[in-house]
Write an enzyme that holds these catalytic residues in place. Structure first.
Site, PDB file in Angstrom:
ATOM      1  N   PRO A 146       0.807  -1.293  -0.081  1.00  0.00           N
ATOM      2  CA  PRO A 146      -0.043   0.048  -0.116  1.00  0.00           C
ATOM      3  C   PRO A 146       1.012   1.133   0.044  1.00  0.00           C
ATOM      4  O   PRO A 146       1.697   1.269   0.661  1.00  0.00           O
ATOM      5  CB  PRO A 146      -1.042  -0.219   1.256  1.00  0.00           C
ATOM      6  CG  PRO A 146      -0.250  -1.321   1.966  1.00  0.00           C
ATOM      7  CD  PRO A 146       0.740  -2.042   1.165  1.00  0.00           C
ATOM      8  N   GLU A 147       0.676   2.303  -1.030  1.00  0.00           N
ATOM      9  CA  GLU A 147       1.220   3.386  -0.860  1.00  0.00           C
ATOM     10  C   GLU A 147       0.410   4.597  -0.246  1.00  0.00           C
ATOM     11  O   GLU A 147      -0.783   4.246   0.125  1.00  0.00           O
ATOM     12  CB  GLU A 147       1.726   3.671  -2.299  1.00  0.00           C
ATOM     13  CG  GLU A 147       3.015   2.956  -2.959  1.00  0.00           C
ATOM     14  CD  GLU A 147       3.649   3.298  -3.956  1.00  0.00           C
ATOM     15  OE1 GLU A 147       3.662   4.680  -4.048  1.00  0.00           O
ATOM     16  OE2 GLU A 147       4.107   2.650  -4.805  1.00  0.00           O
TER      17      GLU A 147
ATOM     18  N   LYS B 176       3.248   6.913   5.270  1.00  0.00           N
ATOM     19  CA  LYS B 176       2.568   5.825   4.895  1.00  0.00           C
ATOM     20  C   LYS B 176       1.957   5.023   6.366  1.00  0.00           C
ATOM     21  O   LYS B 176       1.853   3.715   6.098  1.00  0.00           O
ATOM     22  CB  LYS B 176       3.528   4.600   4.308  1.00  0.00           C
ATOM     23  CG  LYS B 176       3.541   5.274   2.697  1.00  0.00           C
ATOM     24  CD  LYS B 176       4.220   4.127   1.954  1.00  0.00           C
ATOM     25  CE  LYS B 176       5.598   4.565   1.415  1.00  0.00           C
ATOM     26  NZ  LYS B 176       6.253   3.792   0.474  1.00  0.00           N
TER      27      LYS B 176
ATOM     28  N   HIS C  91      -3.303 -15.384  10.628  1.00  0.00           N
ATOM     29  CA  HIS C  91      -2.424 -14.238  10.647  1.00  0.00           C
ATOM     30  C   HIS C  91      -2.944 -13.035  11.302  1.00  0.00           C
ATOM     31  O   HIS C  91      -2.436 -11.956  10.648  1.00  0.00           O
ATOM     32  CB  HIS C  91      -2.027 -13.872   9.178  1.00  0.00           C
ATOM     33  CG  HIS C  91      -1.341 -15.298   8.353  1.00  0.00           C
ATOM     34  ND1 HIS C  91      -0.368 -15.933   8.744  1.00  0.00           N
ATOM     35  CD2 HIS C  91      -1.902 -15.755   7.373  1.00  0.00           C
ATOM     36  CE1 HIS C  91       0.083 -16.778   7.886  1.00  0.00           C
ATOM     37  NE2 HIS C  91      -1.144 -16.979   6.997  1.00  0.00           N
TER      38      HIS C  91
ATOM     39  N   ARG D  81       2.455 -11.778   5.845  1.00  0.00           N
ATOM     40  CA  ARG D  81       3.680 -11.666   5.487  1.00  0.00           C
ATOM     41  C   ARG D  81       4.557 -10.851   6.558  1.00  0.00           C
ATOM     42  O   ARG D  81       5.734 -10.913   6.801  1.00  0.00           O
ATOM     43  CB  ARG D  81       4.384 -11.156   3.978  1.00  0.00           C
ATOM     44  CG  ARG D  81       3.539 -12.101   2.891  1.00  0.00           C
ATOM     45  CD  ARG D  81       3.895 -11.549   1.777  1.00  0.00           C
ATOM     46  NE  ARG D  81       5.408 -11.592   1.628  1.00  0.00           N
ATOM     47  CZ  ARG D  81       6.223 -11.328   0.520  1.00  0.00           C
ATOM     48  NH1 ARG D  81       5.517 -10.762  -0.575  1.00  0.00           N
ATOM     49  NH2 ARG D  81       7.513 -11.304   0.463  1.00  0.00           N
TER      50      ARG D  81
ATOM     51  N   ARG E  17      21.493  17.444  -4.604  1.00  0.00           N
ATOM     52  CA  ARG E  17      21.526  16.238  -4.497  1.00  0.00           C
ATOM     53  C   ARG E  17      21.912  15.428  -5.518  1.00  0.00           C
ATOM     54  O   ARG E  17      21.545  15.482  -6.742  1.00  0.00           O
ATOM     55  CB  ARG E  17      20.207  15.518  -4.138  1.00  0.00           C
ATOM     56  CG  ARG E  17      19.862  16.189  -2.810  1.00  0.00           C
ATOM     57  CD  ARG E  17      18.602  15.370  -2.129  1.00  0.00           C
ATOM     58  NE  ARG E  17      18.649  15.759  -0.515  1.00  0.00           N
ATOM     59  CZ  ARG E  17      18.916  15.126   0.484  1.00  0.00           C
ATOM     60  NH1 ARG E  17      19.718  14.096   0.255  1.00  0.00           N
ATOM     61  NH2 ARG E  17      18.979  15.836   1.671  1.00  0.00           N
TER      62      ARG E  17
ATOM     63  N   ARG F  86      15.543  -0.911  -6.985  1.00  0.00           N
ATOM     64  CA  ARG F  86      13.971  -0.663  -7.265  1.00  0.00           C
ATOM     65  C   ARG F  86      13.758  -0.608  -8.777  1.00  0.00           C
ATOM     66  O   ARG F  86      14.641   0.092  -9.604  1.00  0.00           O
ATOM     67  CB  ARG F  86      13.377   0.520  -6.589  1.00  0.00           C
ATOM     68  CG  ARG F  86      13.692   0.665  -5.329  1.00  0.00           C
ATOM     69  CD  ARG F  86      12.954  -0.419  -4.295  1.00  0.00           C
ATOM     70  NE  ARG F  86      11.380  -0.435  -4.427  1.00  0.00           N
ATOM     71  CZ  ARG F  86      10.750   0.064  -3.682  1.00  0.00           C
ATOM     72  NH1 ARG F  86      10.976   0.832  -2.556  1.00  0.00           N
ATOM     73  NH2 ARG F  86       9.403   0.147  -4.000  1.00  0.00           N
TER      74      ARG F  86
END
Ligand SMILES: [Zn+2]
Length: 289
Positions: A2-3, A59, A118, A137, A170, A279
């Protein structure tokens, strides 16, 4: 995973359903991974508190808790009335912080509903319902805090000038900078790729090399992508459910994310995938410079 938009949707769903309810007791499972604070600490902090509100921070889902004794107008047991949203006030005593990880879900259940496999935490509410945390998980995390503050800027609240400053000097790729939670909190892999596509910027560009104009395009793109996704109820690649226990997420149509080799929706050039800082990053080699 989930973002930000999914977490926002879940937090709003929880807020509208359980704000004002009181946590009577808490059961925690025996698996140690989900507990970032100790079990006794979590139980002691949560029990006998009123949920003053639920919000998203980065998040994380943050439950603002106030001591039951301190509240002025208790919600009657089994009340179905929607409680008034209390103002965010200094009477907030503590926070319960939930990170859903990869597969975590928060479910509002009737007590007679079977406990799913779970399930790592169950909070019994004065309204007769139960708030359950389920996570197969076990990358999700539960913790408690007093005066919780997340690091980084909230992408939907950051001022354009501050946004520009975040990336100044950066040398890391802009994609990595977008995922750096110390700069912006809550932007994940999907929305970083989608924002960079909409802004016409390649993910591997050094953050410092972006012009002010490119950064303002990126700023606008992030706002646009996140707001669209929130409107749609958050998009999701794994199957988790919202606070109602319903699988109700619509998917924002991804323009590049997960579309390696497929034609760009704007110019038909095949979408490319590269790995940046471990990523997957997806981009159109023609539309993005
Ligand atoms: Zn293209």
């Amino acid at each position: 995973m989930p973002e930000l938009p999914e977490v926002e949707t879940i937090a709003r769903g929880l807020a509208s359903r359980i704000t004002g309810d009181v946590i009577e007791s808490v059961w925690l499972g025996s698996k140690p991974e989900p507990l970032k604070s100790t079990a006794p600490e979590i139980v002691a902090t949560l029990e006998s508190t009123r949920i003053a509100g639920v919000r998203r921070v980065g998040k994380h889902i943050v439950f603002d808790l106030e001591n039951e004794g301190r509240a002025s107008s208790p919600v009657p047991r089994k009340s179905r009335k929607k409680p008034k949203t209390p103002p965010s006030s200094p009477s907030t005593a503590a926070q319960w912080i939930v990170h859903l990880g990869m597969t975590g879900r928060m479910l509002i259940c009737k007590p007679e509903q079977a406990i799913e496999k779970h399930t790592h935490a169950v909070a019994k509410l004065a309204s007769g319902r139960e708030l359950r945390f389920v996570d197969p998980r076990r990358f999700g995390r539960l913790s408690v805090a007093h005066g919780f503050e997340a690091q980084g800027s909230e992408p939907l609240e950051v001022e354009p000038d501050l946004f520009v400053k975040l990336f100044r000097g950066r040398k890391t790729p802009i994609k990595s900078a977008l995922l750096n939670q110390k700069l912006l909190r809550g932007v994940g892999n999907i929305y970083a790729d989608e924002s960079l596509f909409r802004a016409g910027i390649r993910p591997r560009r050094r953050a410092a090399s972006l012009t002010r104009q490119e950064l303002s395009r990126l700023y606008a793109a992030i706002q646009e992508v996140l707001k669209e996704a929130i409107t749609l109820g958050g998009s999701s690649i794994s199957n988790y459910v919202d606070a109602d226990g319903e699988e109700g997420f619509f998917q924002l149509q991804h323009r590049v994310y997960g579309r390696e080799g497929e034609p760009c929706l704007a110019c038909k050039t095949p979408v490319k995938r590269v790995v940046i800082a471990g990523r997957s990053s997806h981009f159109c080699p023609k539309c993005q410079k």
